[in-house]
Design a protein around this motif. Structure first.
Motif, PDB file in Angstrom:
ATOM      1  N   PRO B 174       0.876  -1.336   0.106  1.00 50.87           N
ATOM      2  CA  PRO B 174       0.193   0.333  -0.339  1.00 50.87           C
ATOM      3  C   PRO B 174       0.843   1.082  -0.183  1.00 50.87           C
ATOM      4  CG  PRO B 174      -0.635  -1.402   1.783  1.00 50.87           C
ATOM      5  CD  PRO B 174       0.415  -2.087   1.206  1.00 50.87           C
ATOM      6  N   PRO B 175       0.570   2.857  -0.337  1.00 49.40           N
ATOM      7  CA  PRO B 175       1.206   3.756  -0.164  1.00 49.40           C
ATOM      8  C   PRO B 175       1.896   3.962   1.158  1.00 49.40           C
ATOM      9  CG  PRO B 175      -1.016   3.939  -1.423  1.00 49.40           C
ATOM     10  CD  PRO B 175      -1.252   2.714  -0.775  1.00 49.40           C
ATOM     11  N   HIS B 176       2.079   4.999   1.278  1.00 50.11           N
ATOM     12  CA  HIS B 176       2.952   4.595   3.582  1.00 50.11           C
ATOM     13  C   HIS B 176       3.155   3.829   3.380  1.00 50.11           C
ATOM     14  CE1 HIS B 176       1.193   9.054   1.771  1.00 50.11           C
ATOM     15  NE2 HIS B 176      -0.416   8.616   2.015  1.00 50.11           N
ATOM     16  N   SER B 177       3.900   2.730   2.700  1.00 43.37           N
ATOM     17  CA  SER B 177       5.076   1.058   3.483  1.00 43.37           C
ATOM     18  C   SER B 177       6.153   2.024   3.937  1.00 43.37           C
ATOM     19  CB  SER B 177       4.515   0.460   2.365  1.00 43.37           C
ATOM     20  OG  SER B 177       2.926   0.349   2.852  1.00 43.37           O
ATOM     21  N   GLY B 178       7.117   0.911   4.052  1.00 45.29           N
ATOM     22  CA  GLY B 178       8.548   1.413   4.362  1.00 45.29           C
ATOM     23  C   GLY B 178       8.542   0.267   5.503  1.00 45.29           C
ATOM     24  N   ASP B 179       9.723  -0.249   5.144  1.00 46.20           N
ATOM     25  CA  ASP B 179      10.590  -1.352   5.812  1.00 46.20           C
ATOM     26  C   ASP B 179      11.897  -0.844   5.867  1.00 46.20           C
ATOM     27  OD1 ASP B 179      11.653  -1.875   3.488  1.00 46.20           O
ATOM     28  OD2 ASP B 179      11.683  -3.911   3.699  1.00 46.20           O
ATOM     29  N   CYS B 180      12.317  -1.975   7.051  1.00 50.10           N
ATOM     30  CA  CYS B 180      13.972  -1.388   7.478  1.00 50.10           C
ATOM     31  C   CYS B 180      14.271  -3.015   8.181  1.00 50.10           C
ATOM     32  CB  CYS B 180      14.402  -0.374   7.937  1.00 50.10           C
ATOM     33  SG  CYS B 180      16.249   0.218   8.645  1.00 50.10           S
ATOM     34  N   TYR B 181      15.936  -3.184   7.589  1.00 48.78           N
ATOM     35  CA  TYR B 181      16.820  -4.513   8.881  1.00 48.78           C
ATOM     36  C   TYR B 181      18.046  -3.774   9.333  1.00 48.78           C
ATOM     37  CZ  TYR B 181      19.420  -8.268  10.189  1.00 48.78           C
ATOM     38  OH  TYR B 181      19.825  -9.141  10.500  1.00 48.78           O
ATOM     39  N   LEU B 182      18.345  -3.448  10.345  1.00 48.91           N
ATOM     40  CA  LEU B 182      19.049  -3.034  10.637  1.00 48.91           C
ATOM     41  C   LEU B 182      19.508  -4.613  11.836  1.00 48.91           C
ATOM     42  CD1 LEU B 182      17.875   0.013  12.776  1.00 48.91           C
ATOM     43  CD2 LEU B 182      19.660   0.135  10.350  1.00 48.91           C
ATOM     44  N   ARG B 183      21.809  -5.126  11.349  1.00 47.18           N
ATOM     45  CA  ARG B 183      22.278  -5.521  11.950  1.00 47.18           C
ATOM     46  C   ARG B 183      23.005  -4.893  13.087  1.00 47.18           C
ATOM     47  NH1 ARG B 183      26.272  -8.663   9.325  1.00 47.18           N
ATOM     48  NH2 ARG B 183      26.726  -7.367   9.016  1.00 47.18           N
ATOM     49  N   SER B 237       0.721   7.600  15.644  1.00 49.85           N
ATOM     50  CA  SER B 237       1.202   8.226  15.113  1.00 49.85           C
ATOM     51  C   SER B 237       2.529   7.564  14.629  1.00 49.85           C
ATOM     52  CB  SER B 237       1.520   9.189  15.672  1.00 49.85           C
ATOM     53  OG  SER B 237       1.579   9.217  16.912  1.00 49.85           O
ATOM     54  N   VAL B 238       3.291   6.458  16.000  1.00 52.08           N
ATOM     55  CA  VAL B 238       4.867   5.602  16.015  1.00 52.08           C
ATOM     56  C   VAL B 238       5.599   6.593  16.902  1.00 52.08           C
ATOM     57  CG1 VAL B 238       6.966   4.526  15.010  1.00 52.08           C
ATOM     58  CG2 VAL B 238       4.526   4.779  13.817  1.00 52.08           C
ATOM     59  N   ASP B 239       4.988   7.435  18.241  1.00 46.80           N
ATOM     60  CA  ASP B 239       5.770   8.719  18.689  1.00 46.80           C
ATOM     61  C   ASP B 239       6.448   7.823  19.681  1.00 46.80           C
ATOM     62  OD1 ASP B 239       3.515   7.449  20.167  1.00 46.80           O
ATOM     63  OD2 ASP B 239       2.108   8.921  20.174  1.00 46.80           O
ATOM     64  N   ASP B 240       7.236   9.054  20.475  1.00 48.33           N
ATOM     65  CA  ASP B 240       8.077   8.138  21.351  1.00 48.33           C
ATOM     66  C   ASP B 240       7.423   7.419  22.367  1.00 48.33           C
ATOM     67  OD1 ASP B 240      10.076   9.315  20.552  1.00 48.33           O
ATOM     68  OD2 ASP B 240      10.760  10.687  22.645  1.00 48.33           O
ATOM     69  N   THR B 275      15.601  -2.809  17.151  1.00 48.96           N
ATOM     70  CA  THR B 275      13.954  -2.615  17.449  1.00 48.96           C
ATOM     71  C   THR B 275      13.573  -1.283  16.562  1.00 48.96           C
ATOM     72  OG1 THR B 275      13.433  -4.649  17.421  1.00 48.96           O
ATOM     73  CG2 THR B 275      11.502  -3.338  16.568  1.00 48.96           C
ATOM     74  N   ARG B 276      14.052  -0.644  18.058  1.00 50.49           N
ATOM     75  CA  ARG B 276      13.318   0.828  17.752  1.00 50.49           C
ATOM     76  C   ARG B 276      14.573   1.816  16.898  1.00 50.49           C
ATOM     77  NH1 ARG B 276      11.902   5.377  22.078  1.00 50.49           N
ATOM     78  NH2 ARG B 276      12.486   6.775  20.422  1.00 50.49           N
ATOM     79  N   ARG B 277      15.691   1.409  16.709  1.00 46.51           N
ATOM     80  CA  ARG B 277      16.067   2.252  15.475  1.00 46.51           C
ATOM     81  C   ARG B 277      15.617   2.561  13.919  1.00 46.51           C
ATOM     82  NH1 ARG B 277      23.005   2.040  17.318  1.00 46.51           N
ATOM     83  NH2 ARG B 277      21.965   3.390  19.613  1.00 46.51           N
ATOM     84  N   ALA B 278      15.482   0.509  13.405  1.00 49.23           N
ATOM     85  CA  ALA B 278      14.655  -0.059  12.958  1.00 49.23           C
ATOM     86  C   ALA B 278      13.627   0.772  12.169  1.00 49.23           C
ATOM     87  CB  ALA B 278      14.603  -1.363  12.345  1.00 49.23           C
ATOM     88  N   ALA B 279      12.260   0.472  13.368  1.00 48.29           N
ATOM     89  CA  ALA B 279      10.806   1.180  13.070  1.00 48.29           C
ATOM     90  C   ALA B 279      11.368   2.734  12.531  1.00 48.29           C
ATOM     91  CB  ALA B 279      10.476   1.311  14.023  1.00 48.29           C
TER      92      ALA B 279
END
Lengths: 761, 289
Positions: B174-183, B237-240, B275-279
């Motif tokens: 969908p629009p406004h989607s994003g992903d991230c992987y951090l190791r 809203s993916v706030d702190d 996980t927080r940084r990836a988010a």
């Protein structure tokens, strides 16, 4: 005529054409393209492949070894065990060495060799290993050196008694030696101190991390003459020790060196070579043994792990008044750590009058340690330089000024008895203060660390020869190894002496039968010592050419001078003769007195000590404890940089190895005493992206004992690294770590502990 | 003495047939970056190596109506160089990019990374967070399995004898989607994850998180799909506060071991941090598309 050791002929005003430039080193292109021949690269007709069966236990009695099934396997040509080696008395150098390469009564560490097989292929050799039946009586083991010192600890060697302790004659122990060294009066010194800092430190064994695993081919012919091709830092020492443990005349063994894929001290001792010889002798075929990385980690020498307690005091105006240390070194299963280097070098660079040190060497169930750049010193300087920085901070003095105030200078007599000649510590510290790095502010969120280091540098037995060919080009024969660009540097000095272009000069390795004995390439001695004998050889060849020119012209040798590659009349009074080039003279050898060559054999002395300062900036990730080194500068006195790029390479390499040791490298043992991380994947040496470009400053305070003023540069570059990084971490997070490696989990715990303490206050 | 045979079939049917016939003695060779290391380390002694790179569907990358399909044996570098796929799933590419050096990634594949079944495999958490399906072929026909159900334990998979992973399919984004992987590794590269964290989220037009998937590697016997962590984001809203809750849920989901790569306490603590940084990065990406 005075020998070169008495009068080097060093002339600071001499105009240099080649020394001090950066030509491409002759062995470089082959190394870059993969054509260079390393230990594993020799293939001989009929060659067999050797594999080694290793103990899965860290400590066990070897009750029996049955090789009959392995011997019966088609393709297996020889199997050897302890029974194929002469039995030498335990506790002697040969006895220990023999038992380290092939276990006899007991196995002492995970991976200790118990048998070896030579077969027509590697898979067959591996299958044969599985058919060897070994009966072990497993014994309790001890890995940690402090535990190994305690009463009731498992004893490795029943014969071992502590040297240096009265009344120790009757008690089996794991403590090899206690060494006490002192000068002045430390009690009186500390009484004068306004500030005293005393702390405890520990470090872990670290592997030399050479990329090329040990590889060799041994060939024993029908006359029992043995040839060994291998990667070694000392062909002659290998030959003599092989002869010792095999009870052969040294002249029966010829050792030939391959190119060096990294040594750093770790290739001063052998592992597979004696097994390959004995297998070859039994099979009457050449035998190749190449260690795997797993074997390299489990069985070849790391450096000593240590525990130390260090105490230093200074006055409020910045004079260090006393220093004390108690040091423990784990040497692995057998003695040989060179732990005495630590008390000798740890404080040496400061003009201290009052020093007291006690050092212990302890065996435990780990592989025997081996040399690594400045053996046993960096891991102790880690603590010393942390305290030096802390003292400077406590009295509010710039830490480089504090080091300058206490810096040793010419005439200072060290704890080990030597009195310094001209040295460049003050100049190195002053150059450090002038670097852009030190003058730039520390970036927000980063920390900066500074540390200084010293190494003796070494000389010793060295031989070499230099031949002028009939066409006027030059061949050099060296009996030392080229671990880091010594060939090009030595060739440059010869070309400078002879006044010929570098392209005319080629340096070669001599095998052990072709040249006199050489000490191992270690201690930062090779460019210095081999350079000395080759310059001496060149000067002897020049003397001969001068004599020949005099004869051709019908004048006396005193009336001929040699300059710019030509013999010339010494003055207009001698006569009107066209200068004779080296080629002019060399091409006439068959009608004069034969070939022109020089050779030199000497116990080289006059090495100039080296000093260095490291400055590091880094960031610590507060969430994970990871360290990111952002800027690094090495400032060091080279005496004279013969080939400045090679010198820079030494500085940079030392710093990079130190970064790994400081941050992540460690041996992780399982509870059963076996090594859990024998691979580059889990033994975390830094990769290229883990380090920034290392900036270098070459300070040049010449060593007048050498014809070109050089000092060794191989060891100093690693000495201050651990301390500089520790100090930078301390600056970044407010707590200076005291335990190596300063790995992410440990730093996170330090920072969290600090937060907890702060919250409680 | 056992013999080692090598086969390189050019059809899926042929490969499945060979694998089924050879049973436990067979190993699949895709890039070989695990199998050859195990072989040279004497850790496996297979009788048959089946090289699957000659089978066309194993290396294809395609998209249909926004839904991507990638061949299980497509090399890491092929994926990284595929600009459209890389733009669609940057978190997956971040995982792939961490599998060894450029040379290794020139051979290594996502299918191999999954089937090697390491809890620390870098491409697996972002595949799980993406909601990717493993498309499996075997003697009994074809089936699909969510990626999180493939690894059942260290070195163990849900694949039956003769089965192999053919490709992965991804849901349409969908629009406004994003992903991230951090190791997290002590070194910058050439290392094994101490913790791996993948977050994939979708926002509505107002910036509220409507969907999220969170996956962790190297903190349990298998890569984890952490539903509690996703729940901490959905509807916020993916706030702190949401990120704090996410980090706490990620740490709580960990069931790690003490080993040479990290301690239990260190892994639990840093799992939340990573996980927080990836988010945060996934959120930033979602806001920008």
């Amino acid at each position: 005529m005075a020998s070169i050791l008495e009068n080097s002929g060093f002339n600071p005003d001499k105009e240099l054409k080649i020394v001090g430039t950066n030509p491409v080193k002759q062995d470089g292109p082959d190394k870059v393209t993969g054509r260079a021949k390393f230990g594993a690269d020799l293939i001989l007709p009929g060659m067999l492949f050797g594999k080694i069966l290793r103990s899965p236990h860290p400590h066990a009695v070897l009750k029996s070894i049955d090789t009959s099934k392995a011997e019966a396997l088609p393709g297996v040509k020889a199997v050897v065990t302890r029974d194929d080696f002469p039995e030498l008395p335990p506790g002697t150098p040969g006895g220990d060495l023999s038992r380290n390469v092939m276990a006899r009564e007991k196995v002492f560490y995970d991976g200790h060799p118990v048998a070896a097989v030579a077969a027509t292929s590697e898979p067959v050799a591996k299958r044969a290993l599985k058919l060897i039946e070994v009966e072990h009586e497993v014994l309790p083991h001890v890995i940690d050196p402090v535990e190994a010192m305690q009463p009731g600890a498992p004893i490795l060697h029943d014969h071992l008694r502590t040297k240096g302790v009265e009344g120790a004659e009757d008690t089996p122990t794991n403590i090899v030696e206690r060494l006490d060294l002192a000068m002045g009066d430390t009690d009186a010194g500390f009484a004068e101190a306004d500030v005293i800092v005393e702390r405890e430190y520990d470090s872990k064994p670290m592997h030399q991390g050479y990329i090329e695993p040990q590889g060799c081919v041994a060939d024993c012919n029908e006359d029992d003459q043995i040839e060994v091709w291998c990667c070694t830092q000392g062909t002659h020492v290998f030959r003599d020790r092989l002869a010792d443990i095999l009870r052969l005349d040294s002249s029966r063994i010829k050792v030939m060196q391959s190119e060096m894929g990294g040594g750093f001290g770790g290739k001063t001792g052998f592992y597979g070579e004696p097994l390959a010889i004995v297998l070859s002798k039994k099979a009457r075929r050449p035998v190749k043994i190449v260690l795997t990385r797993n074997e390299v980690f489990r069985c070849t020498g790391p450096v000593s792990g240590t525990r130390s307690r260090i105490k230093m005091g200074c006055t409020k105006d910045g004079k260090i008044v006393a220093a004390e240390a108690e040091l423990i070194f784990q040497t692995g299963a057998f003695t040989g750590s060179m732990f005495f280097n630590a008390p000798h070098a740890m404080f040496t660079r400061y003009a201290l009058e009052n020093i007291k040190t006690t050092a212990w060497e302890v065996v435990s169930n780990r592989p025997k340690v081996n040399a690594f750049r400045a053996p046993c010193v960096p891991q102790i300087v880690f603590g010393v330089e942390a305290i030096v920085t802390e003292l400077a901070n406590k009295i509010g003095m710039d830490e480089l000024d504090f080091r300058l105030k206490n810096a040793a200078t010419e005439g200072y007599t060290t704890l080990y008895g030597a009195t310094f000649g001209p040295i460049g510590f003050v100049e190195t510290l002053e150059a450090s203060k002038e670097t852009d790095h030190y003058r730039s502010p520390v970036k927000p969120g980063e920390g900066r660390g500074v540390a200084a280091g010293f190494w003796f540098n070494r000389g010793g037995d060295t031989t070499g020869s230099l031949t002028i060919t009939p066409d006027g080009s030059v061949n050099i024969m060296l009996g030392t190894s080229d671990v880091a660009g010594s060939r090009v540097s030595i060739s440059m000095m010869a070309a400078e002496e002879l006044g010929v272009p570098l392209e005319k000069v080629r340096a070669n390795f001599a095998d052990t039968s072709a040249i006199g004995n050489n000490r191992v390439t270690a201690g930062s001695r090779t460019t210095f010592s081999s350079g000395m004998v080759i310059v001496d050889s060149a000067r002897k060849a020049i003397d001969t050419m001068v004599e020949r020119a005099a004869e051709i012209w019908g004048v006396s040798p005193e009336e001929v001078t040699f300059e710019d590659g030509h013999c010339r009349p010494a003055s207009a009074n001698v006569g009107d003769f066209e200068p004779l080039s080296i080629k002019d003279i060399a091409s006439r050898t068959s009608v004069s007195h034969g070939a022109i060559a020089g050779h030199s054999e000497m116990n080289v002395t006059g090495e100039g000590p080296g000093f260095g300062v490291h400055i590091v900036d880094l960031k610590v990730d507060r969430g994970t404890g990871r360290v990111d080194v952002t800027r690094y500068t090495v400032i060091e006195d080279a005496g004279k940089a013969i080939h400045p790029l090679q010198v820079e390479g030494q500085y940079q390499g030392g710093a990079v190895q130190g970064v790994g040791w400081a941050l992540n490298e460690e041996y992780i043992y399982r509870a059963d005493g076996t090594l859990d991380n024998p691979s580059f994947l889990d033994y975390r040496m830094p990769v290229a992206s883990d380090v920034p470009m290392i900036d270098t400053v070459i300070v040049e305070v010449p060593n007048p004992n050498h014809p070109y003023g050089l000092r060794g540069v191989g060891e100093v570059p690693v000495v201050p690294t651990l301390a500089a990084i520790g100090n930078a971490i301390g600056d970044a997070i407010g707590i200076r770590p005291q335990s190596l490696p300063m790995s992410p989990p440990k730093l996170l715990e330090l920072m969290d502990g600090d937060e907890t303490r702060a919250a409680a206050e | 003495m056992t013999e080692l045979n090598y086969a390189a079939p050019d059809s899926l049917d042929a490969a499945v047939g060979m694998l089924a016939d050879a049973g436990a003695g067979a190993r699949i060779l895709a890039g070989g970056t695990d199998v050859l290391v195990l072989l040279h380390g004497d850790l496996i002694e297979p009788e048959l190596i089946v090289d699957i790179k000659n089978i066309p569907e194993l290396t294809e990358i395609s998209v249909e109506d926004g839904a991507w399909r990638i061949g299980a044996a497509a090399s890491g570098m092929k994926l990284m160089d595929h600009e459209d796929f890389a733009a669609a799933w940057p978190g997956v590419i971040e995982g792939v990019a961490l599998i060894g050096s450029v040379q290794v990634k020139g051979r290594a594949s996502v299918g191999g990374n999954l089937c090697n079944a390491s809890p620390a495999a870098d491409s697996v958490p972002p595949l799980i967070a993406a909601g990717a399906m493993a498309n499996i072929a075997g003697p009994g026909g074809k089936r699909d399995l969510p990626v999180e159900d493939v690894i059942t334990g260290p070195g163990q998979t849900a694949l039956e004898a003769g089965e192999m992973v053919v490709s992965f399919t991804f849901p349409k984004r969908p629009p406004h989607s994003g992903d991230c992987y951090l190791r997290l590794t002590p070194r910058t590269e050439m290392d094994i994850a101490v913790v791996g964290a993948a977050v994939n989220l979708t926002l509505d037009d107002g910036g509220t998180c409507t969907a999220a998937r969170v996956s962790l590697g190297a903190v349990a016997p298998t890569p984890l799909l952490v539903e509690d962590a996703a729940a901490a984001l959905i509807g916020t809203s993916v706030d702190d506060a949401a990120l704090d809750a996410l980090a706490a849920a990620a740490s709580a989901a960990c069931d790690p071991i003490d080993d040479k790569r990290g301690t239990i306490a260190y892994r639990i603590k840093t799992a939340g941090v990573m996980t927080r940084r990836a988010a945060e990065t996934a959120l930033d990406r979602a806001r920008r598309n």
